[in-house]
Motif scaffolding. Structure first.
Motif, PDB file in Angstrom:
ATOM      1  N   GLY A 218      -1.524   9.326  38.919  1.00 33.41           N
ATOM      2  CA  GLY A 218      -0.777  10.562  38.720  1.00 33.41           C
ATOM      3  C   GLY A 218       0.023  10.552  37.431  1.00 33.41           C
ATOM      4  N   MET A 219       0.723   9.449  37.165  1.00 35.06           N
ATOM      5  CA  MET A 219       1.574   9.406  35.976  1.00 35.06           C
ATOM      6  C   MET A 219       0.752   9.229  34.699  1.00 35.06           C
ATOM      7  SD  MET A 219       5.177   7.676  37.080  1.00 35.06           S
ATOM      8  CE  MET A 219       5.955   8.376  35.616  1.00 35.06           C
ATOM      9  N   LEU A 220      -0.429   8.597  34.801  1.00 38.63           N
ATOM     10  CA  LEU A 220      -1.312   8.540  33.640  1.00 38.63           C
ATOM     11  C   LEU A 220      -1.743   9.955  33.266  1.00 38.63           C
ATOM     12  CD1 LEU A 220      -4.103   5.902  33.062  1.00 38.63           C
ATOM     13  CD2 LEU A 220      -4.359   8.257  32.275  1.00 38.63           C
ATOM     14  N   CYS A 221      -2.047  10.762  34.282  1.00 37.18           N
ATOM     15  CA  CYS A 221      -2.419  12.162  34.039  1.00 37.18           C
ATOM     16  C   CYS A 221      -1.251  12.937  33.426  1.00 37.18           C
ATOM     17  CB  CYS A 221      -2.860  12.828  35.334  1.00 37.18           C
ATOM     18  SG  CYS A 221      -4.436  12.254  35.994  1.00 37.18           S
ATOM     19  N   GLU A 222      -0.037  12.712  33.947  1.00 37.11           N
ATOM     20  CA  GLU A 222       1.143  13.400  33.406  1.00 37.11           C
ATOM     21  C   GLU A 222       1.349  13.056  31.938  1.00 37.11           C
ATOM     22  OE1 GLU A 222       4.925  13.663  35.371  1.00 37.11           O
ATOM     23  OE2 GLU A 222       4.028  13.236  37.318  1.00 37.11           O
ATOM     24  N   GLY A 223       1.246  11.771  31.606  1.00 35.44           N
ATOM     25  CA  GLY A 223       1.430  11.357  30.220  1.00 35.44           C
ATOM     26  C   GLY A 223       0.381  11.960  29.304  1.00 35.44           C
ATOM     27  N   ALA A 224      -0.853  11.981  29.775  1.00 34.96           N
ATOM     28  CA  ALA A 224      -1.939  12.552  28.981  1.00 34.96           C
ATOM     29  C   ALA A 224      -1.740  14.041  28.752  1.00 34.96           C
ATOM     30  CB  ALA A 224      -3.275  12.292  29.667  1.00 34.96           C
ATOM     31  N   MET A 225      -1.323  14.759  29.799  1.00 31.48           N
ATOM     32  CA  MET A 225      -1.098  16.198  29.671  1.00 31.48           C
ATOM     33  C   MET A 225       0.072  16.495  28.738  1.00 31.48           C
ATOM     34  SD  MET A 225      -3.357  17.948  31.281  1.00 31.48           S
ATOM     35  CE  MET A 225      -2.566  19.552  31.411  1.00 31.48           C
ATOM     36  N   MET A 254       4.142  25.292  36.789  1.00 33.75           N
ATOM     37  CA  MET A 254       3.553  24.976  38.091  1.00 33.75           C
ATOM     38  C   MET A 254       4.026  23.624  38.618  1.00 33.75           C
ATOM     39  SD  MET A 254       2.099  27.672  38.837  1.00 33.75           S
ATOM     40  CE  MET A 254       1.322  27.173  40.378  1.00 33.75           C
ATOM     41  N   MET A 255       4.411  22.712  37.725  1.00 38.28           N
ATOM     42  CA  MET A 255       5.025  21.455  38.161  1.00 38.28           C
ATOM     43  C   MET A 255       6.324  21.754  38.908  1.00 38.28           C
ATOM     44  SD  MET A 255       3.749  18.262  37.297  1.00 38.28           S
ATOM     45  CE  MET A 255       5.039  17.191  36.681  1.00 38.28           C
ATOM     46  N   VAL A 256       7.153  22.614  38.330  1.00 47.67           N
ATOM     47  CA  VAL A 256       8.427  22.978  38.975  1.00 47.67           C
ATOM     48  C   VAL A 256       8.165  23.705  40.284  1.00 47.67           C
ATOM     49  CG1 VAL A 256      10.541  24.337  38.759  1.00 47.67           C
ATOM     50  CG2 VAL A 256       9.651  23.090  36.778  1.00 47.67           C
ATOM     51  N   THR A 257       7.231  24.656  40.257  1.00 44.72           N
ATOM     52  CA  THR A 257       6.915  25.435  41.461  1.00 44.72           C
ATOM     53  C   THR A 257       6.458  24.528  42.595  1.00 44.72           C
ATOM     54  OG1 THR A 257       6.244  27.307  40.087  1.00 44.72           O
ATOM     55  CG2 THR A 257       5.505  27.316  42.378  1.00 44.72           C
ATOM     56  N   GLY A 258       5.580  23.588  42.278  1.00 42.73           N
ATOM     57  CA  GLY A 258       5.083  22.663  43.295  1.00 42.73           C
ATOM     58  C   GLY A 258       6.184  21.803  43.876  1.00 42.73           C
ATOM     59  N   LEU A 309      -0.212  17.700  40.251  1.00 43.88           N
ATOM     60  CA  LEU A 309       0.588  16.524  39.899  1.00 43.88           C
ATOM     61  C   LEU A 309       2.041  16.622  40.366  1.00 43.88           C
ATOM     62  CD1 LEU A 309      -0.683  15.915  36.238  1.00 43.88           C
ATOM     63  CD2 LEU A 309      -1.119  14.476  38.237  1.00 43.88           C
ATOM     64  N   SER A 310       2.477  17.825  40.695  1.00 46.61           N
ATOM     65  CA  SER A 310       3.903  18.086  40.920  1.00 46.61           C
ATOM     66  C   SER A 310       4.561  17.181  41.937  1.00 46.61           C
ATOM     67  CB  SER A 310       4.111  19.552  41.319  1.00 46.61           C
ATOM     68  OG  SER A 310       3.440  19.839  42.537  1.00 46.61           O
TER      69      SER A 310
END
Length: 383
Positions: A218-225, A254-258, A309-310
């Motif tokens: 999850g955090m690898l995806c966050e860093g990449a995004m 959408m991160m905040v919304t989730g 990811l949220s």
């Protein structure tokens, strides 16, 4: 009567802990908003800036092994306030730094303090969950995201008004320390611990290892995004300058919304089901963004990815904090170490693969990570 008093105290503690999550988000965004000014001031190339910025994650990783030990010994309440001292010292130093090495030193302190605060405030959140007997971790991380968005907005405004980084970051650091002092007496005085005394150093059990791997994905995806989504929208889709942040904005919103809805979803679906949904959404969102090269669909795809990811990290933090085999601070430090490593290595991996193939192909790794996380949730016990 005692249970009622505990719940009332937890409400006050929840507000105080929310304040800590808020200043953590504001502080990180405030620093990030002044990076262009500091780069220009020190005449740094992109490569030199990248090397300088690496001091912050080094500071973060240095703090993580100590965080669990310090929290177990002194309690998360004291360590949370102690962590704000690092903000009070490091942020003005960042603003007044005149050489690269001064920035490196200040960033190391900033990263060290940030992760002391990160672990201690999450331990507080776990204790509040324990009293209330329900998952509320996602709402705390939503407050962090809101603080981040506000810090970024204010940072942009003060930069346009030519307020120096020193003044801006000094005020922010002083605000952080003041909040730390004001919240101290309202935080929980005792941390949640397992029923049986646990050693400070212990091998994580199988469930914690699985959660750690999912957190890493999850955090690898966050860093990449965070580092590559704007570049993808700009270079691959050849969109005009004013729209290049559209995809990342959708991702952030959408991160905040989730996270706002995360606690309600946890109560309805349980940990296993919501992690399966989250990871599946990451795969679906990135597939949409990468396969359908239509700008509006890329924005939608990035938004779906942000929603997926949220709540991965907040819910895994919550579950780790309730570990029956490790103290909350130690378990959270272990999970955070794995997660932050993923956050740091993600952009690097994407960059190298993109160099030899294409950015579109490199970002397809996020689809694989989403599917990997979904597969691993089969071995997660529902809660």
């Amino acid at each position: 009567m005692e249970a009622t008093t505990q719940v009332n105290n937890s409400r006050i503690a929840r507000m105080a802990t929310n304040a800590l999550f808020f200043i953590c988000g504001v502080s990180f965004a405030s620093w990030a908003s002044r990076i262009p000014d500091i780069k220009e001031k020190l005449h740094l190339s992109d490569a030199a800036l990248g090397s300088v910025l690496f001091a912050m994650p080094v500071g973060s990783l240095s703090a993580l092994p100590l965080a669990g030990i310090l929290i177990d010994k002194f309690g998360s309440r004291k360590i949370a306030v102690f962590a704000t001292i690092f903000y009070f010292v490091s942020m003005p130093l960042l603003g007044m730094a005149g050489t690269s090495w001064q920035v490196v030193f200040s960033l190391f302190l900033f990263g060290f303090g940030s992760d002391l605060l990160n672990i201690s405030m999450n331990v507080q959140a776990v204790g509040i969950e324990k009293i209330n007997k329900k998952s509320i971790m996602s709402s705390f991380h939503a407050i962090f995201s809101l603080g981040f968005m506000l810090g970024a907005a204010v940072g942009g405004i003060v930069a346009k008004e030519d307020i120096t980084p020193f003044v801006h970051l000094s005020v922010c650091g002083a605000f952080d320390f003041l909040i730390g002092l004001l919240t101290f007496r309202f935080l929980l005085s005792h941390d949640h611990k397992p029923d049986e005394p646990q050693p400070l150093f212990a091998m994580p059990d199988k469930s914690l290892i699985i959660l750690g791997i999912i957190c890493f994905c999850g955090m690898l995806c966050e860093g990449a995004m965070a580092d590559w989504s704007v570049l993808y929208y700009k270079d691959v889709l050849n969109q005009p300058g004013g729209f290049v942040t559209a995809g990342f904005t959708a991702f952030s919103v959408m991160m905040v919304t989730g996270r706002v809805a995360g606690d309600w979803m946890m109560a309805k679906l349980g940990l296993k089901n919501i992690l399966l949904l989250n990871c599946s959404l990451v795969a679906v969102g990135m597939t949409t963004a990468l396969v359908l090269k239509i700008p509006v669909l890329v924005v939608i795809g990035f938004g779906i990815t942000g929603l997926g990811l949220s709540t991965i990290v907040p819910l895994i933090y919550s579950e780790a904090g309730h570990s029956k085999t490790m103290a909350a601070g130690v378990a959270l430090a272990a999970i955070s170490t794995v997660g932050i490593f993923g956050f740091l290595i993600g952009p690097v991996i994407i960059g190298y693969i993109s160099e030899f193939t294409s950015l579109r192909f490199a970002l397809s790794i996020l689809i694989i990570l989403g599917l990997t996380g979904a597969f691993l949730t089969r071995k997660v016990s529902n809660s």
